[in-house]
Design an enzyme around this catalytic site. Structure first.
Site, PDB file in Angstrom:
ATOM      1  N   ASN A  62       0.811  -1.226   0.000  1.00 57.85           N
ATOM      2  CA  ASN A  62       0.000   0.000   0.000  1.00 57.85           C
ATOM      3  C   ASN A  62       0.843   1.273   0.000  1.00 57.85           C
ATOM      4  O   ASN A  62       0.306   2.369   0.088  1.00 57.85           O
ATOM      5  CB  ASN A  62      -0.992   0.003   1.167  1.00 57.85           C
ATOM      6  N   CYS A  63       2.159   1.146  -0.139  1.00 60.78           N
ATOM      7  CA  CYS A  63       3.053   2.309  -0.197  1.00 60.78           C
ATOM      8  C   CYS A  63       2.999   2.921  -1.604  1.00 60.78           C
ATOM      9  O   CYS A  63       3.145   2.220  -2.608  1.00 60.78           O
ATOM     10  CB  CYS A  63       4.476   1.870   0.131  1.00 60.78           C
ATOM     11  N   ASN A  64       2.796   4.236  -1.692  1.00 57.86           N
ATOM     12  CA  ASN A  64       2.694   4.896  -2.998  1.00 57.86           C
ATOM     13  C   ASN A  64       3.962   4.758  -3.831  1.00 57.86           C
ATOM     14  O   ASN A  64       3.893   4.591  -5.048  1.00 57.86           O
ATOM     15  CB  ASN A  64       2.340   6.375  -2.823  1.00 57.86           C
ATOM     16  N   LYS A 109       4.048   1.332  -5.241  1.00 57.18           N
ATOM     17  CA  LYS A 109       3.061   1.244  -6.332  1.00 57.18           C
ATOM     18  C   LYS A 109       3.628   1.834  -7.621  1.00 57.18           C
ATOM     19  O   LYS A 109       3.472   1.254  -8.695  1.00 57.18           O
ATOM     20  CB  LYS A 109       1.764   1.962  -5.954  1.00 57.18           C
TER      21      LYS A 109
END
Length: 115
Positions: free
Chosen positions: A8-10, A13
């Site tokens: 879930n880390c930008n 991603k």
């Protein structure tokens, strides 16, 4: 190739999207689910420097008191902290042939190193 990070880390991603767009296959290692070893953290610290592996810009680090932050002044202290606080590891870290080659995400570095 293995990508180490948190799904879930930008930044992770962005890196995964870049890899997919460039049709580069990889295995994903989720720190939260699989953890990380002191050996691996020491390898990355030898490659990038423990100060780089320890993400001082993230919320996990910022939640620490000034005293707790001040106590982490060596690679050993950083590794001990990161084993139990994987969210404070700078990410993603990419390994190819079991060697760390990239940390964080930068479009140009990825293009130069992986394409």
């Amino acid at each position: 190739m293995t990508v180490y990070g948190i799904p879930n880390c930008n930044t992770v991603k962005k890196a995964l999207d870049w890899l997919k767009e460039n049709q580069i296959t990889y295995e994903f290692h989720d720190f939260k689910k699989k953890g990380i070893t002191a050996e691996k953290l020491n390898e990355w610290s030898a490659r990038f420097g423990w100060e780089t592996v320890l993400n001082r810009k993230g919320l996990t680090w910022k939640k620490l008191s000034k005293e707790e932050q001040a106590a982490i002044q060596t690679q050993e202290a950083a590794v001990n902290y990161l084993i139990n606080n994987t969210s404070a590891i700078k990410r993603p870290i990419i390994e190819k042939n079991d060697q760390a080659i990239l940390i964080g995400f930068d479009d140009d570095n990825y293009a130069k190193t992986l394409a």
